[in-house]
Design a protein around this motif. Structure first.
Motif, PDB file in Angstrom:
ATOM      1  N   LEU A  12     -10.113  -5.375  -9.775  1.00 51.07           N
ATOM      2  CA  LEU A  12      -8.721  -5.277  -9.360  1.00 51.07           C
ATOM      3  C   LEU A  12      -7.842  -6.177 -10.235  1.00 51.07           C
ATOM      4  CD1 LEU A  12      -9.343  -5.480  -5.524  1.00 51.07           C
ATOM      5  CD2 LEU A  12      -8.333  -3.520  -6.685  1.00 51.07           C
ATOM      6  N   ARG A  13      -6.694  -5.636 -10.650  1.00 47.26           N
ATOM      7  CA  ARG A  13      -5.744  -6.413 -11.459  1.00 47.26           C
ATOM      8  C   ARG A  13      -4.337  -6.176 -10.943  1.00 47.26           C
ATOM      9  NH1 ARG A  13      -2.610  -5.569 -16.214  1.00 47.26           N
ATOM     10  NH2 ARG A  13      -3.303  -3.388 -16.328  1.00 47.26           N
ATOM     11  N   GLN A  14      -3.632  -7.250 -10.589  1.00 48.19           N
ATOM     12  CA  GLN A  14      -2.297  -7.104 -10.023  1.00 48.19           C
ATOM     13  C   GLN A  14      -1.296  -6.653 -11.080  1.00 48.19           C
ATOM     14  OE1 GLN A  14      -0.963 -10.212  -7.359  1.00 48.19           O
ATOM     15  NE2 GLN A  14       1.189  -9.734  -7.742  1.00 48.19           N
ATOM     16  N   LEU A  15      -0.453  -5.667 -10.674  1.00 49.48           N
ATOM     17  CA  LEU A  15       0.591  -5.138 -11.543  1.00 49.48           C
ATOM     18  C   LEU A  15       1.987  -5.553 -11.104  1.00 49.48           C
ATOM     19  CD1 LEU A  15      -0.711  -1.467 -11.982  1.00 49.48           C
ATOM     20  CD2 LEU A  15      -1.094  -3.409 -13.511  1.00 49.48           C
ATOM     21  N   ASP A  16       2.213  -5.659  -9.798  1.00 52.09           N
ATOM     22  CA  ASP A  16       3.553  -5.967  -9.311  1.00 52.09           C
ATOM     23  C   ASP A  16       3.461  -6.486  -7.886  1.00 52.09           C
ATOM     24  OD1 ASP A  16       6.306  -6.209  -9.457  1.00 52.09           O
ATOM     25  OD2 ASP A  16       6.721  -4.117  -8.960  1.00 52.09           O
ATOM     26  N   GLN A  17       4.527  -7.141  -7.445  1.00 51.47           N
ATOM     27  CA  GLN A  17       4.681  -7.530  -6.044  1.00 51.47           C
ATOM     28  C   GLN A  17       6.162  -7.517  -5.718  1.00 51.47           C
ATOM     29  OE1 GLN A  17       2.744 -11.377  -6.078  1.00 51.47           O
ATOM     30  NE2 GLN A  17       4.698 -12.456  -6.303  1.00 51.47           N
ATOM     31  N   VAL A  18       6.470  -7.179  -4.459  1.00 46.05           N
ATOM     32  CA  VAL A  18       7.857  -7.025  -4.038  1.00 46.05           C
ATOM     33  C   VAL A  18       8.146  -7.981  -2.892  1.00 46.05           C
ATOM     34  CG1 VAL A  18       9.523  -5.459  -2.976  1.00 46.05           C
ATOM     35  CG2 VAL A  18       8.018  -4.632  -4.774  1.00 46.05           C
ATOM     36  N   SER A  19       9.232  -8.719  -3.007  1.00 46.61           N
ATOM     37  CA  SER A  19       9.704  -9.600  -1.945  1.00 46.61           C
ATOM     38  C   SER A  19      10.913  -8.966  -1.265  1.00 46.61           C
ATOM     39  CB  SER A  19      10.071 -10.970  -2.521  1.00 46.61           C
ATOM     40  OG  SER A  19       8.955 -11.563  -3.161  1.00 46.61           O
ATOM     41  N   GLY A  20      11.357  -9.608  -0.189  1.00 51.21           N
ATOM     42  CA  GLY A  20      12.566  -9.148   0.493  1.00 51.21           C
ATOM     43  C   GLY A  20      12.321  -8.339   1.740  1.00 51.21           C
ATOM     44  N   LEU A  21      11.054  -8.076   2.069  1.00 49.59           N
ATOM     45  CA  LEU A  21      10.721  -7.319   3.273  1.00 49.59           C
ATOM     46  C   LEU A  21       9.962  -8.215   4.238  1.00 49.59           C
ATOM     47  CD1 LEU A  21       9.376  -3.993   1.692  1.00 49.59           C
ATOM     48  CD2 LEU A  21      11.701  -4.464   2.483  1.00 49.59           C
ATOM     49  N   LYS A  22      10.351  -8.202   5.504  1.00 45.45           N
ATOM     50  CA  LYS A  22       9.605  -8.950   6.508  1.00 45.45           C
ATOM     51  C   LYS A  22       8.560  -8.045   7.142  1.00 45.45           C
ATOM     52  CE  LYS A  22      10.020 -11.740  10.713  1.00 45.45           C
ATOM     53  NZ  LYS A  22       9.124 -12.799  10.197  1.00 45.45           N
ATOM     54  N   ASN A  23       7.313  -8.463   7.037  1.00 42.00           N
ATOM     55  CA  ASN A  23       6.177  -7.734   7.606  1.00 42.00           C
ATOM     56  C   ASN A  23       6.155  -6.250   7.217  1.00 42.00           C
ATOM     57  OD1 ASN A  23       5.250 -10.076   8.847  1.00 42.00           O
ATOM     58  ND2 ASN A  23       6.370  -9.678  10.737  1.00 42.00           N
ATOM     59  N   PRO A  24       6.067  -5.967   5.912  1.00 46.02           N
ATOM     60  CA  PRO A  24       5.907  -4.571   5.486  1.00 46.02           C
ATOM     61  C   PRO A  24       4.446  -4.146   5.662  1.00 46.02           C
ATOM     62  CG  PRO A  24       5.910  -5.992   3.571  1.00 46.02           C
ATOM     63  CD  PRO A  24       6.142  -6.888   4.751  1.00 46.02           C
ATOM     64  N   THR A  25       4.061  -3.974   6.921  1.00 40.57           N
ATOM     65  CA  THR A  25       2.642  -3.865   7.251  1.00 40.57           C
ATOM     66  C   THR A  25       2.013  -2.531   6.886  1.00 40.57           C
ATOM     67  OG1 THR A  25       3.301  -3.254   9.490  1.00 40.57           O
ATOM     68  CG2 THR A  25       2.717  -5.567   9.103  1.00 40.57           C
ATOM     69  N   PHE A  26       2.777  -1.451   6.956  1.00 37.25           N
ATOM     70  CA  PHE A  26       2.153  -0.155   6.688  1.00 37.25           C
ATOM     71  C   PHE A  26       2.955   0.615   5.654  1.00 37.25           C
ATOM     72  CE2 PHE A  26      -0.549   3.447   7.575  1.00 37.25           C
ATOM     73  CZ  PHE A  26      -1.711   2.838   8.023  1.00 37.25           C
ATOM     74  N   LEU A  27       2.237   1.384   4.839  1.00 39.98           N
ATOM     75  CA  LEU A  27       2.824   2.089   3.706  1.00 39.98           C
ATOM     76  C   LEU A  27       2.501   3.569   3.751  1.00 39.98           C
ATOM     77  CD1 LEU A  27       1.631  -0.329   0.847  1.00 39.98           C
ATOM     78  CD2 LEU A  27       3.744  -0.499   2.195  1.00 39.98           C
ATOM     79  N   ASN A  28       3.316   4.343   3.042  1.00 43.64           N
ATOM     80  CA  ASN A  28       3.023   5.747   2.774  1.00 43.64           C
ATOM     81  C   ASN A  28       3.397   6.015   1.324  1.00 43.64           C
ATOM     82  OD1 ASN A  28       4.252   8.741   2.603  1.00 43.64           O
ATOM     83  ND2 ASN A  28       2.571   8.695   4.074  1.00 43.64           N
ATOM     84  N   VAL A  29       2.532   6.727   0.609  1.00 39.71           N
ATOM     85  CA  VAL A  29       2.773   7.001  -0.805  1.00 39.71           C
ATOM     86  C   VAL A  29       2.952   8.497  -1.022  1.00 39.71           C
ATOM     87  CG1 VAL A  29       1.919   6.760  -3.165  1.00 39.71           C
ATOM     88  CG2 VAL A  29       1.405   4.988  -1.473  1.00 39.71           C
ATOM     89  N   ASP A  30       4.065   8.862  -1.656  1.00 39.42           N
ATOM     90  CA  ASP A  30       4.339  10.232  -2.074  1.00 39.42           C
ATOM     91  C   ASP A  30       3.877  10.350  -3.521  1.00 39.42           C
ATOM     92  OD1 ASP A  30       5.350  12.641  -2.934  1.00 39.42           O
ATOM     93  OD2 ASP A  30       7.412  12.282  -2.282  1.00 39.42           O
ATOM     94  N   GLU A  31       2.657  10.845  -3.684  1.00 39.81           N
ATOM     95  CA  GLU A  31       2.053  10.903  -5.016  1.00 39.81           C
ATOM     96  C   GLU A  31       2.825  11.834  -5.948  1.00 39.81           C
ATOM     97  OE1 GLU A  31      -2.145  12.476  -6.984  1.00 39.81           O
ATOM     98  OE2 GLU A  31      -2.061  11.954  -4.865  1.00 39.81           O
ATOM     99  N   GLN A  32       3.236  12.996  -5.442  1.00 41.35           N
ATOM    100  CA  GLN A  32       3.892  13.995  -6.280  1.00 41.35           C
ATOM    101  C   GLN A  32       5.203  13.483  -6.871  1.00 41.35           C
ATOM    102  OE1 GLN A  32       4.701  17.687  -4.262  1.00 41.35           O
ATOM    103  NE2 GLN A  32       5.555  18.678  -6.063  1.00 41.35           N
ATOM    104  N   ASN A  33       5.996  12.804  -6.033  1.00 37.54           N
ATOM    105  CA  ASN A  33       7.299  12.321  -6.481  1.00 37.54           C
ATOM    106  C   ASN A  33       7.298  10.848  -6.866  1.00 37.54           C
ATOM    107  OD1 ASN A  33       8.965  14.783  -6.071  1.00 37.54           O
ATOM    108  ND2 ASN A  33       8.318  14.519  -3.943  1.00 37.54           N
ATOM    109  N   GLN A  34       6.122  10.245  -6.818  1.00 38.77           N
ATOM    110  CA  GLN A  34       5.936   8.862  -7.273  1.00 38.77           C
ATOM    111  C   GLN A  34       6.847   7.896  -6.518  1.00 38.77           C
ATOM    112  OE1 GLN A  34       6.588   9.374 -11.472  1.00 38.77           O
ATOM    113  NE2 GLN A  34       4.940  10.857 -11.661  1.00 38.77           N
ATOM    114  N   ARG A  35       6.754   7.984  -5.187  1.00 36.87           N
ATOM    115  CA  ARG A  35       7.554   7.115  -4.332  1.00 36.87           C
ATOM    116  C   ARG A  35       6.683   6.424  -3.290  1.00 36.87           C
ATOM    117  NH1 ARG A  35      11.637  12.013  -3.856  1.00 36.87           N
ATOM    118  NH2 ARG A  35      12.824  11.704  -5.787  1.00 36.87           N
ATOM    119  N   LEU A  36       7.154   5.269  -2.883  1.00 32.81           N
ATOM    120  CA  LEU A  36       6.473   4.474  -1.867  1.00 32.81           C
ATOM    121  C   LEU A  36       7.434   4.220  -0.720  1.00 32.81           C
ATOM    122  CD1 LEU A  36       3.994   2.483  -1.165  1.00 32.81           C
ATOM    123  CD2 LEU A  36       5.489   0.707  -2.079  1.00 32.81           C
ATOM    124  N   TYR A  37       6.916   4.348   0.511  1.00 33.02           N
ATOM    125  CA  TYR A  37       7.692   4.050   1.709  1.00 33.02           C
ATOM    126  C   TYR A  37       6.987   2.931   2.466  1.00 33.02           C
ATOM    127  CZ  TYR A  37       9.828   8.459   0.476  1.00 33.02           C
ATOM    128  OH  TYR A  37      10.463   9.465  -0.214  1.00 33.02           O
TER     129      TYR A  37
END
Length: 352
Positions: free
Chosen positions: A27-52
């Protein structure tokens, strides 16, 4: 790429992006995002290359639920925020998305509610268009004093939305009324009292559904009628060894891409339980328990090719990577780990 959501304060990093080498598990880290409190769960739209991502927001003087969307640069792994919107009046624990990218569905454990959120074509998050409040209580006076909606998953054909309510021992099915943009009640599936359904997984054949129960550490197997959108109970099996005496709650469940094996996580026993699936009956046969190499495996996921399993151990602040034997279903620790603060959700994606 591997996307990780976590418990975090808004001032610090909460969403992480890693590169995963499938041949070694490194595993190699590429990025990290701040500014969100408890962003516990994610969803990834692979086709449109988006993260929720889920997050918390101030609502009417208290803590409410919100969601943020990001554009993923698949060449670098960097995330660029597109939008952020408040949705529910209580904090949320799970986020999902329909296959047509019309809606996000958010679940609130503390509020006992499920929300339908409009999704714009450019990946920005629209308004909350409907909310359903669950009512009642379950058999366990501490864990089931009121409704606790824990997750929402679409059926493989997208016609039905199955919402697991830990607090009232029900998996509730909804349909989406497209004309009114509302959730419409379809059917309830009742689990044994004191079960506490948390997450579920569909078999690739869509003939079976498996529900992991947090309160009594079991997995409930169901046959699934695709046309009618209804579940019929098959059996219930334990997630723990018979001789385990400590406290335990379960967390995540998934089925291998070939439909031969089922995996579930134990928090307390700190293990992944593996079952083989009878393709003709949907029933389960025990294979093994494997340590998650950390504490409190809140979530785990199989890579798209099914060769690796990544466990997110919240209390030991680490990810652990396992090799999957596709013939036996068994897991072998690769020795590869990564330090991540309080990881809660892990989403591996292979971008084409």
């Amino acid at each position: 790429m591997l996307f990780i959501g976590s418990y975090a304060e808004a001032e610090g990093p909460g969403v992480y992006v890693y590169e995963l080498q499938t041949d070694t598990g490194e595993l190699r880290q590429l990025d990290q995002v701040s500014g969100l409190k408890n962003p516990t769960f994610l969803n990834v739209d692979e086709q449109n290359q988006r993260l929720y991502a889920l997050t918390e927001a101030a609502v009417n003087g208290g803590k409410g639920g919100a969601a943020a969307s990001y554009q993923i640069d698949i060449s670098t792994g960097k995330l660029r925020e597109l939008s952020r919107e408040v949705n529910l009046e209580s904090t949320t624990c799970h986020i999902n998305r329909d296959a047509d990218n019309k809606y996000l569905v958010v679940s609130s454990y503390h509020g006992g509610t499920v929300g339908l959120v409009a999704l714009n074509g450019d990946g920005t998050i629209g308004e909350l268009v409907d909310t359903k409040q669950h009512t009642g209580h379950g058999a366990d006076p501490e864990r089931q004093d009121k409704p606790h909606v824990h997750s929402a998953f679409f059926s493989p054909d997208g016609r039905f939305l199955f919402v697991s309510d830990l607090g009232i021992d029900i998996v509730r099915a909804y349909t989406i009324n497209e004309a009114n943009r509302t959730l419409e009640f379809h059917a309830d599936t009742h689990l044994p009292p004191g079960s506490g359904p948390r997450h579920l997984a569909f078999h690739p054949s869509a003939k079976y559904v498996y529900v992991i129960n947090e309160v009594n550490s079991t997995i409930a197997a169901f046959s699934y009628n695709q046309e009618e959108g209804r579940l019929t109970a098959l059996e219930v099996v334990p997630t723990l060894p018979e001789d385990f005496q400590g406290e335990n709650t379960t967390a995540e469940i998934t089925v291998s891409q070939d439909g031969r094996y089922l995996y579930g996580s134990n928090r307390g026993h700190d293990s992944i339980v593996v079952y083989s699936i009878n393709q003709d009956s949907g029933t389960l046969t025990y294979v093994e328990h494997v340590s998650t190499e950390g504490g409190h495996p809140r979530h785990f996921a199989l890579t798209p090719d099914g060769s690796l399993l990544i466990a997110a151990n919240r209390d030991s602040n680490n990810l652990a990577v396992f090799r999957v034997n596709k013939e036996t279903g068994q897991l072998t620790f690769t020795g590869q780990t990564a330090k991540v603060s309080k990881p809660v959700c892990v989403k591996p994606v292979q971008f084409s």
